[in-house]
Design an enzyme around this catalytic site. Sequence first.
Site, PDB file in Angstrom:
ATOM      1  N   ARG A 126       0.978  -0.969  -0.048  1.00 23.10           N
ATOM      2  CA  ARG A 126       0.150  -0.044   0.150  1.00 23.10           C
ATOM      3  C   ARG A 126       0.764   1.169   0.167  1.00 23.10           C
ATOM      4  O   ARG A 126       1.925   1.104   0.583  1.00 23.10           O
ATOM      5  CB  ARG A 126      -0.979  -0.104   1.209  1.00 23.10           C
ATOM      6  CG  ARG A 126      -1.968  -1.146   1.074  1.00 23.10           C
ATOM      7  CD  ARG A 126      -2.907  -1.437   2.104  1.00 23.10           C
ATOM      8  NE  ARG A 126      -3.607  -0.129   2.526  1.00 23.10           N
ATOM      9  CZ  ARG A 126      -4.646  -0.051   3.410  1.00 23.10           C
ATOM     10  NH1 ARG A 126      -4.586  -0.764   4.328  1.00 23.10           N
ATOM     11  NH2 ARG A 126      -5.279   1.326   3.173  1.00 23.10           N
ATOM     12  N   SER A 171      -7.893  11.892   2.991  1.00 19.10           N
ATOM     13  CA  SER A 171      -7.722  10.663   3.711  1.00 19.10           C
ATOM     14  C   SER A 171      -7.623  11.166   5.288  1.00 19.10           C
ATOM     15  O   SER A 171      -6.730  11.981   5.499  1.00 19.10           O
ATOM     16  CB  SER A 171      -6.371  10.319   3.097  1.00 19.10           C
ATOM     17  OG  SER A 171      -5.706   9.476   4.090  1.00 19.10           O
ATOM     18  N   ASP A 324     -15.332   2.963   3.315  1.00 20.50           N
ATOM     19  CA  ASP A 324     -15.152   1.396   3.563  1.00 20.50           C
ATOM     20  C   ASP A 324     -16.302   0.854   3.388  1.00 20.50           C
ATOM     21  O   ASP A 324     -16.490  -0.453   3.458  1.00 20.50           O
ATOM     22  CB  ASP A 324     -14.845   1.433   5.064  1.00 20.50           C
ATOM     23  CG  ASP A 324     -13.427   1.896   5.401  1.00 20.50           C
ATOM     24  OD1 ASP A 324     -12.603   1.819   4.351  1.00 20.50           O
ATOM     25  OD2 ASP A 324     -13.100   2.296   6.311  1.00 20.50           O
ATOM     26  N   LYS A 351      -6.686   0.169  -0.992  1.00 18.22           N
ATOM     27  CA  LYS A 351      -7.179  -0.325   0.495  1.00 18.22           C
ATOM     28  C   LYS A 351      -6.544  -1.771   0.968  1.00 18.22           C
ATOM     29  O   LYS A 351      -5.529  -2.176   0.161  1.00 18.22           O
ATOM     30  CB  LYS A 351      -8.788  -0.576   0.417  1.00 18.22           C
ATOM     31  CG  LYS A 351      -9.465   0.840   0.449  1.00 18.22           C
ATOM     32  CD  LYS A 351      -9.042   1.666   1.754  1.00 18.22           C
ATOM     33  CE  LYS A 351      -9.621   2.941   1.569  1.00 18.22           C
ATOM     34  NZ  LYS A 351      -9.219   3.960   2.604  1.00 18.22           N
ATOM     35  N   ARG A 401     -13.104  -6.734   4.551  1.00 15.84           N
ATOM     36  CA  ARG A 401     -14.420  -6.148   3.962  1.00 15.84           C
ATOM     37  C   ARG A 401     -14.983  -6.927   2.741  1.00 15.84           C
ATOM     38  O   ARG A 401     -16.174  -7.105   2.706  1.00 15.84           O
ATOM     39  CB  ARG A 401     -14.390  -4.757   3.798  1.00 15.84           C
ATOM     40  CG  ARG A 401     -14.138  -3.827   5.031  1.00 15.84           C
ATOM     41  CD  ARG A 401     -14.501  -2.507   5.195  1.00 15.84           C
ATOM     42  NE  ARG A 401     -13.754  -1.784   6.260  1.00 15.84           N
ATOM     43  CZ  ARG A 401     -14.205  -1.839   7.455  1.00 15.84           C
ATOM     44  NH1 ARG A 401     -15.012  -2.578   7.820  1.00 15.84           N
ATOM     45  NH2 ARG A 401     -13.547  -1.324   8.547  1.00 15.84           N
TER      46      ARG A 401
HETATM   47  C1  S3P Z   1      -9.689   5.309   8.340  1.00 18.95           C
HETATM   48  C2  S3P Z   1      -9.558   5.988   7.222  1.00 18.95           C
HETATM   49  C3  S3P Z   1      -9.783   5.521   6.080  1.00 18.95           C
HETATM   50  C4  S3P Z   1     -10.583   4.201   5.961  1.00 18.95           C
HETATM   51  C5  S3P Z   1      -9.762   3.303   7.073  1.00 18.95           C
HETATM   52  C6  S3P Z   1      -9.630   3.985   8.363  1.00 18.95           C
HETATM   53  C7  S3P Z   1      -9.060   5.981   9.744  1.00 18.95           C
HETATM   54  O1  S3P Z   1      -8.711   5.524   5.326  1.00 18.95           O
HETATM   55  O2  S3P Z   1     -10.594   3.567   4.817  1.00 18.95           O
HETATM   56  O3  S3P Z   1     -10.335   2.173   7.160  1.00 18.95           O
HETATM   57  O4  S3P Z   1      -9.236   5.568  10.876  1.00 18.95           O
HETATM   58  O5  S3P Z   1      -8.659   7.351   9.487  1.00 18.95           O
HETATM   59  P1  S3P Z   1      -7.993   6.754   4.483  1.00 18.95           P
HETATM   60  O6  S3P Z   1      -7.597   7.627   5.271  1.00 18.95           O
HETATM   61  O7  S3P Z   1      -6.925   6.010   3.532  1.00 18.95           O
HETATM   62  O8  S3P Z   1      -9.246   7.148   3.531  1.00 18.95           O
END
Ligand code: S3P
Length: 448
Positions: A126, A171, A324, A351, A401
Amino acid sequence: MTRYFQSILSKRSSGLKGQINIPSDKSISHRALIMGSLAIGKTSISGLLESDDVFKTANGLKALGVDIYKESDHWCVHGVGIGGFCEPDDIIDCGNSGTSVRLLMGLVSTCPIKVTFTGDDSLRKRPMDRVVMPLSEFGAIFSSNHDFKLPINVIGSSEPIPINYNLQIPSAQVKSAILLAGLNVRGKTTVLENEPTRDHTEKMLKFLGANIQIEKKGSINNISVNGFPKLNPGNISVPGDISSASFPIALACMIPNSELIVKSVGLNPLRDGFIETLIEMGANIKIQNKNIEAGELVADLHVSYSPNLVGVEVPEDRSARMIDEYPILSILAATAKGPTIMKGIEELRFKESDRLEAIADGLEKNGVFITKKKDQLTVFGRGGSQKIKGGSIINASNDHRIAMSFASLGSITENSIEIRGASSIKTSFPNFIDLMNSIGLKIVALKD
Ligand code: S3P
């Protein structure tokens, strides 16, 4: 003790009934441990999610010198104070958890210590440049073998300078990494967010007494923290996770004769895009007993079978509020009448797996017609009474998921669906199989 199975079989089920408590919110659980470690004194967390991902954050913080342990039904964190982390003896392995590694990188980047982070096969693929870029501006030095993928070595800055950063992608992990780094820097650190993302970090910082300023200009947020706020240790309670709740909610909408109450679900307005979309599709959902806990909106959801679901267009500007939930929305969309067009969802490709491809492939294999683009997916639903064939084997590629979404699809298809790589479910929803079976699903474990 719950056993985790690599392969499961999900069989066609009839009406879901009951009242359930959903596992606690994963995002808030990570943050509760982190904030507790920054407040000097003892923070007590009730309802911490006891899942693999959250334990990775706890272990990372322990390696940085924080004392964390369970006492009867709550977790205690003895904070070392902002900037109080010590250099770990060993590599910090964040397993499958993007939130753990990105938030911990933020924390250490403004402390004068060296830390190496790694993760499992999925996490090592990632992108980490999204946090490396802003955190380098504080003066931290990052090195990795290629492309800023894990493993990454971080040398935290001994004289960090505050930054002003314009987020290029929506994000919450990147935003939170910057804000956490900014806590250990003299002066004001600002993140400019073009599309609002979940604000659990901001809410919890405020709840613990930090001065955090949020200036809204249309849909743009300017979020600033002043370095070295006094964080008061306290009691944090973690609500149920809307992302985990999305599975039983979708199932109750899809399966005839269902009637379900999901208790104490976190309904942060920046996480509720899934509920908004379902209501637009014609889902029978009532929101009851709203309450505020530790700065977060919490409510009970009463969901019943929704025979008249229709396909909708889900706009790009909603994607951060339900990022998500697209996998399970796509499953539900397969039972609705007409196409559901999900726009602006390229982030799904970064993801735990490339979720856009995983959903598209899995649906096609089970007889659902889809079309896809780089950042868009359309699912052509044929209406609830038209049966979906099912019968395939899905490799969830260790993505929790994806595993739970296709386990959900198997409960309405003519033929059962086998899911491989299902033990990944424990990263966010350790009791998924037992809890879902207790309300009427038929998921069986296959021999490992
Ligand atoms: C999260 C933010 C999201 C989400 C992840 C949890 C967090 O990711 O998809 O499951 O706890 O801040 P991104 O920040 O990459 O969008």
